[in-house]
Design a protein around this motif. Structure first.
Motif, PDB file in Angstrom:
ATOM      1  N   GLY A 280       8.483   3.127   7.647  1.00 31.61           N
ATOM      2  CA  GLY A 280       8.744   4.201   8.458  1.00 31.61           C
ATOM      3  C   GLY A 280       9.792   3.900   9.639  1.00 31.61           C
ATOM      4  O   GLY A 280      10.715   4.868   9.597  1.00 31.61           O
TER       5      GLY A 280
ATOM      6  N   ASP B  40       1.542  -4.394   8.808  1.00 24.72           N
ATOM      7  CA  ASP B  40       1.353  -3.058   8.646  1.00 24.72           C
ATOM      8  C   ASP B  40       2.872  -2.662   8.058  1.00 24.72           C
ATOM      9  O   ASP B  40       3.646  -2.227   8.783  1.00 24.72           O
ATOM     10  CB  ASP B  40       1.252  -2.090   9.933  1.00 24.72           C
ATOM     11  CG  ASP B  40       0.927  -0.763   9.508  1.00 24.72           C
ATOM     12  OD1 ASP B  40       0.826  -0.327   8.342  1.00 24.72           O
ATOM     13  OD2 ASP B  40       0.799   0.247  10.626  1.00 24.72           O
ATOM     14  N   ASN B  41       2.852  -2.925   6.656  1.00 22.16           N
ATOM     15  CA  ASN B  41       4.323  -2.732   6.035  1.00 22.16           C
ATOM     16  C   ASN B  41       4.604  -1.276   5.780  1.00 22.16           C
ATOM     17  O   ASN B  41       5.840  -0.889   5.954  1.00 22.16           O
ATOM     18  CB  ASN B  41       4.367  -3.378   4.667  1.00 22.16           C
ATOM     19  CG  ASN B  41       3.133  -2.923   3.779  1.00 22.16           C
ATOM     20  OD1 ASN B  41       2.356  -2.030   3.929  1.00 22.16           O
ATOM     21  ND2 ASN B  41       3.012  -3.616   2.454  1.00 22.16           N
ATOM     22  N   THR B  42       3.674  -0.326   5.943  1.00 20.93           N
ATOM     23  CA  THR B  42       3.907   1.142   5.869  1.00 20.93           C
ATOM     24  C   THR B  42       4.467   1.449   7.231  1.00 20.93           C
ATOM     25  O   THR B  42       5.926   2.370   7.190  1.00 20.93           O
ATOM     26  CB  THR B  42       2.689   2.017   5.737  1.00 20.93           C
ATOM     27  OG1 THR B  42       2.087   1.487   4.528  1.00 20.93           O
ATOM     28  CG2 THR B  42       2.801   3.265   5.656  1.00 20.93           C
ATOM     29  N   ARG B  43       4.214   0.961   8.491  1.00 21.67           N
ATOM     30  CA  ARG B  43       4.676   1.435   9.584  1.00 21.67           C
ATOM     31  C   ARG B  43       6.308   0.790   9.803  1.00 21.67           C
ATOM     32  O   ARG B  43       7.240   1.447  10.174  1.00 21.67           O
ATOM     33  CB  ARG B  43       4.051   0.681  10.783  1.00 21.67           C
ATOM     34  CG  ARG B  43       4.758   0.829  11.984  1.00 21.67           C
ATOM     35  CD  ARG B  43       3.826   0.506  13.232  1.00 21.67           C
ATOM     36  NE  ARG B  43       2.627   1.348  13.094  1.00 21.67           N
ATOM     37  CZ  ARG B  43       1.821   1.531  14.299  1.00 21.67           C
ATOM     38  NH1 ARG B  43       2.499   1.178  15.572  1.00 21.67           N
ATOM     39  NH2 ARG B  43       0.877   2.279  14.066  1.00 21.67           N
TER      40      ARG B  43
ATOM     41  N   PHE C 234       0.680   4.332  -2.634  1.00 23.84           N
ATOM     42  CA  PHE C 234       0.355   5.595  -2.341  1.00 23.84           C
ATOM     43  C   PHE C 234       1.552   6.605  -2.866  1.00 23.84           C
ATOM     44  O   PHE C 234       1.292   7.732  -3.511  1.00 23.84           O
ATOM     45  CB  PHE C 234       0.426   5.836  -0.860  1.00 23.84           C
ATOM     46  CG  PHE C 234       0.336   7.168  -0.277  1.00 23.84           C
ATOM     47  CD1 PHE C 234      -0.857   8.023  -0.259  1.00 23.84           C
ATOM     48  CD2 PHE C 234       1.516   7.953   0.185  1.00 23.84           C
ATOM     49  CE1 PHE C 234      -1.185   9.280   0.293  1.00 23.84           C
ATOM     50  CE2 PHE C 234       1.097   9.161   0.781  1.00 23.84           C
ATOM     51  CZ  PHE C 234      -0.010   9.727   0.727  1.00 23.84           C
ATOM     52  N   VAL C 235       2.598   6.285  -2.740  1.00 24.61           N
ATOM     53  CA  VAL C 235       3.651   7.055  -3.475  1.00 24.61           C
ATOM     54  C   VAL C 235       3.637   7.048  -4.778  1.00 24.61           C
ATOM     55  O   VAL C 235       4.035   8.110  -5.391  1.00 24.61           O
ATOM     56  CB  VAL C 235       4.989   6.487  -2.886  1.00 24.61           C
ATOM     57  CG1 VAL C 235       6.272   6.963  -3.667  1.00 24.61           C
ATOM     58  CG2 VAL C 235       5.475   6.276  -1.329  1.00 24.61           C
TER      59      VAL C 235
ATOM     60  N   GLU D 208       0.826  -1.485   0.149  1.00 29.24           N
ATOM     61  CA  GLU D 208       0.120   0.130  -0.069  1.00 29.24           C
ATOM     62  C   GLU D 208       0.960   1.284  -0.100  1.00 29.24           C
ATOM     63  O   GLU D 208       0.472   2.092  -0.664  1.00 29.24           O
ATOM     64  CB  GLU D 208      -0.938   0.046   0.934  1.00 29.24           C
ATOM     65  CG  GLU D 208      -1.914  -1.048   0.998  1.00 29.24           C
ATOM     66  CD  GLU D 208      -1.374  -2.221   1.900  1.00 29.24           C
ATOM     67  OE1 GLU D 208      -0.120  -2.262   2.635  1.00 29.24           O
ATOM     68  OE2 GLU D 208      -2.016  -3.266   1.696  1.00 29.24           O
ATOM     69  N   PHE D 209       1.863   1.335   0.628  1.00 27.97           N
ATOM     70  CA  PHE D 209       2.600   2.349   0.626  1.00 27.97           C
ATOM     71  C   PHE D 209       3.387   2.835  -0.668  1.00 27.97           C
ATOM     72  O   PHE D 209       3.318   3.885  -1.245  1.00 27.97           O
ATOM     73  CB  PHE D 209       3.990   2.082   1.762  1.00 27.97           C
ATOM     74  CG  PHE D 209       4.821   3.480   1.504  1.00 27.97           C
ATOM     75  CD1 PHE D 209       4.705   4.374   2.370  1.00 27.97           C
ATOM     76  CD2 PHE D 209       6.243   3.332   1.260  1.00 27.97           C
ATOM     77  CE1 PHE D 209       5.365   5.462   2.526  1.00 27.97           C
ATOM     78  CE2 PHE D 209       7.185   4.130   1.271  1.00 27.97           C
ATOM     79  CZ  PHE D 209       6.880   5.539   2.053  1.00 27.97           C
TER      80      PHE D 209
END
Length: 175
Positions: free
Chosen positions: A138, A132-135, A63-64, A59-60
């Motif tokens: 980060g 939660d791959n976005t976390r 989004f990018v 998802e990250f």
């Protein structure tokens, strides 16, 4: 050699439709003669690729992809096109031999890639993905890769200032 035992699930149909949209958008971007139409078809391709990222549960990256490519780069291309003059824009002469050779080359490349993918032995999944791959991105970005992240931001800022300085110099020196 060709084993086409495929389960037609919703994920497969979505992948097929998004892949076709990405390919059609890329082909349209190559074949359009008006630059604005090319930029819009590139935006269509970028959106389809973002959809493919969502299917891969990245998802990250999706989004990018939408934020940077569809939002920033496509709009920048359209503004650049609108700000420049295209009075001398004309059609290129048709080259049937060159187009035929390009089509044959594309078909050969497709065959080689298809053969390579069908005969490849992909390794099993080595590490499980986090929920939660976005976390996780980060956390890695601001702990382990903090210095390279900041260096890239400084590099982009210097490149932006250099581009503004070059544009300003060209504006002041009309020939």
């Amino acid at each position: 050699m060709l084993n086409f035992n495929v389960d037609f699930t919703g994920e497969f149909v979505a992948f097929f439709l998004l892949a076709v949209c990405a390919i059609v958008g890329a082909v349209m971007a190559i074949n359009f003669t008006k630059v604005v139409h090319t930029a819009l078809s590139l935006a269509f391709t970028f959106i389809a690729i973002a959809g493919l990222y969502i299917l891969l549960e990245a998802e990250f990256l999706a989004f990018v992809q939408v934020l940077l490519y569809v939002g920033a780069i496509t709009i920048l291309m359209i503004f650049g096109i609108m700000m420049t003059k295209h009075d001398s824009e004309g059609l290129e002469p048709r080259r049937p031999l060159l187009e035929t050779l390009a089509a044959i080359g594309c078909l050969c490349l497709f065959g080689i890639i298809f053969y390579g993918i069908r005969n490849a032995n992909f390794p099993a999944e080595s590490a499980p993905f986090t929920d939660d791959n976005t976390r996780e991105i980060g956390m890695q970005l601001f702990t382990q890769y903090a210095i390279p992240f900041e260096l890239v931001s400084v590099l982009l800022t210097v490149a932006f200032i250099g581009a503004v300085a070059l544009a300003k110099r060209e504006e002041e020196d009309p020939q």
